[in-house]
Design a protein around this motif. Structure first.
Motif, PDB file in Angstrom:
ATOM      1  N   ILE A   1      38.398  46.502  36.352  1.00 23.45           N
ATOM      2  CA  ILE A   1      39.451  46.524  37.365  1.00 23.45           C
ATOM      3  C   ILE A   1      40.689  47.312  36.972  1.00 23.45           C
ATOM      4  O   ILE A   1      41.604  47.441  37.766  1.00 23.45           O
ATOM      5  CB  ILE A   1      39.884  45.082  37.726  1.00 23.45           C
TER       6      ILE A   1
ATOM      7  N   ARG B   1      41.154  50.024  39.506  1.00 22.47           N
ATOM      8  CA  ARG B   1      40.481  49.760  40.782  1.00 22.47           C
ATOM      9  C   ARG B   1      41.445  49.979  41.939  1.00 22.47           C
ATOM     10  O   ARG B   1      42.468  49.309  42.026  1.00 22.47           O
ATOM     11  CB  ARG B   1      39.980  48.312  40.767  1.00 22.47           C
TER      12      ARG B   1
ATOM     13  N   GLY C   1      43.261  49.608  45.357  1.00 25.99           N
ATOM     14  CA  GLY C   1      43.389  48.492  46.292  1.00 25.99           C
ATOM     15  C   GLY C   1      43.606  47.140  45.641  1.00 25.99           C
ATOM     16  O   GLY C   1      43.902  46.176  46.331  1.00 25.99           O
ATOM     17  N   ILE C   2      43.428  47.059  44.325  1.00 22.70           N
ATOM     18  CA  ILE C   2      43.650  45.798  43.626  1.00 22.70           C
ATOM     19  C   ILE C   2      44.701  46.018  42.547  1.00 22.70           C
ATOM     20  O   ILE C   2      44.518  46.827  41.650  1.00 22.70           O
ATOM     21  CB  ILE C   2      42.361  45.242  42.991  1.00 22.70           C
TER      22      ILE C   2
ATOM     23  N   GLY D   1      45.438  41.678  46.305  1.00 30.89           N
ATOM     24  CA  GLY D   1      44.813  42.608  47.238  1.00 30.89           C
ATOM     25  C   GLY D   1      43.970  41.885  48.256  1.00 30.89           C
ATOM     26  O   GLY D   1      44.124  40.686  48.493  1.00 30.89           O
ATOM     27  N   ASP D   2      43.052  42.610  48.850  1.00 34.50           N
ATOM     28  CA  ASP D   2      42.132  42.055  49.836  1.00 34.50           C
ATOM     29  C   ASP D   2      41.183  41.073  49.147  1.00 34.50           C
ATOM     30  O   ASP D   2      40.568  41.401  48.127  1.00 34.50           O
ATOM     31  CB  ASP D   2      41.334  43.188  50.487  1.00 34.50           C
TER      32      ASP D   2
ATOM     33  N   ASP E   1      38.203  39.870  49.861  1.00 32.02           N
ATOM     34  CA  ASP E   1      36.802  40.287  49.731  1.00 32.02           C
ATOM     35  C   ASP E   1      36.621  41.277  48.585  1.00 32.02           C
ATOM     36  O   ASP E   1      35.665  41.184  47.814  1.00 32.02           O
ATOM     37  CB  ASP E   1      36.286  40.897  51.037  1.00 32.02           C
ATOM     38  N   GLU E   2      37.555  42.218  48.465  1.00 34.67           N
ATOM     39  CA  GLU E   2      37.476  43.191  47.368  1.00 34.67           C
ATOM     40  C   GLU E   2      37.666  42.518  46.017  1.00 34.67           C
ATOM     41  O   GLU E   2      36.992  42.871  45.039  1.00 34.67           O
ATOM     42  CB  GLU E   2      38.536  44.280  47.561  1.00 34.67           C
ATOM     43  N   ILE E   3      38.569  41.556  45.959  1.00 32.11           N
ATOM     44  CA  ILE E   3      38.802  40.842  44.706  1.00 32.11           C
ATOM     45  C   ILE E   3      37.580  40.034  44.305  1.00 32.11           C
ATOM     46  O   ILE E   3      37.171  40.048  43.135  1.00 32.11           O
ATOM     47  CB  ILE E   3      40.055  39.950  44.815  1.00 32.11           C
TER      48      ILE E   3
ATOM     49  N   GLN F   1      34.469  40.597  45.016  1.00 35.10           N
ATOM     50  CA  GLN F   1      33.460  41.545  44.540  1.00 35.10           C
ATOM     51  C   GLN F   1      33.795  42.012  43.130  1.00 35.10           C
ATOM     52  O   GLN F   1      32.924  42.107  42.256  1.00 35.10           O
ATOM     53  CB  GLN F   1      33.348  42.743  45.481  1.00 35.10           C
ATOM     54  N   ALA F   2      35.070  42.300  42.886  1.00 34.41           N
ATOM     55  CA  ALA F   2      35.498  42.743  41.551  1.00 34.41           C
ATOM     56  C   ALA F   2      35.266  41.653  40.513  1.00 34.41           C
ATOM     57  O   ALA F   2      34.819  41.926  39.389  1.00 34.41           O
ATOM     58  CB  ALA F   2      36.968  43.149  41.574  1.00 34.41           C
TER      59      ALA F   2
ATOM     60  N   GLU G   1      31.721  41.635  39.475  1.00 34.23           N
ATOM     61  CA  GLU G   1      31.455  42.751  38.562  1.00 34.23           C
ATOM     62  C   GLU G   1      32.051  42.489  37.177  1.00 34.23           C
ATOM     63  O   GLU G   1      31.453  42.854  36.156  1.00 34.23           O
ATOM     64  CB  GLU G   1      32.023  44.044  39.152  1.00 34.23           C
TER      65      GLU G   1
END
Length: 100
Positions: free
Chosen positions: A28, A31, A33-34, A47-48, A50-52, A54-55, A58
């Motif tokens: 990250i 990354r 957006g985060i 951040g968003d 959903d994106e967090i 997912q991160a 990962e």
């Protein structure tokens, strides 16, 4: 916008975990957006949601890729919908009250 605190602990790998924290952080560090802030016990992400999420998935995989067989992940989510709240704004609010 969400603010999320995350902590990953690899089990059975000895007392030092910096190697595993670094593996997760590499996912990250740049990354888009985060926004991230590394702390001594948690990493805070902004951040968003959903994106967090997912991160985070990962990040957990990156820790497993170091050879760990078990990871305990703690996630704290502050998902405020009534107004925009950033990490900096939350800190500023508390600091202002401390100065009173």
């Amino acid at each position: 916008m969400a603010i999320v605190a995350i902590n990953m602990v690899p089990l059975g790998m000895g007392p030092s975990v910096s190697k595993y924290v670094a593996a997760a952080e590499k996912v990250i560090v740049n990354r888009p957006g985060i926004k991230r802030e590394l702390g001594p016990m948690f990493t805070t992400l902004e951040g968003d949601l959903d994106e967090i999420i997912q991160a985070i998935r990962e990040m957990q995989e990156a820790v497993f890729e170091t050879g760990v067989d078990r990871v305990i992940t703690t996630i704290k989510i502050d998902d405020r919908r009534d107004k925009k709240a950033t990490m900096q704004e939350k800190l500023a609010s508390v600091n202002a009250k401390l100065a009173e």
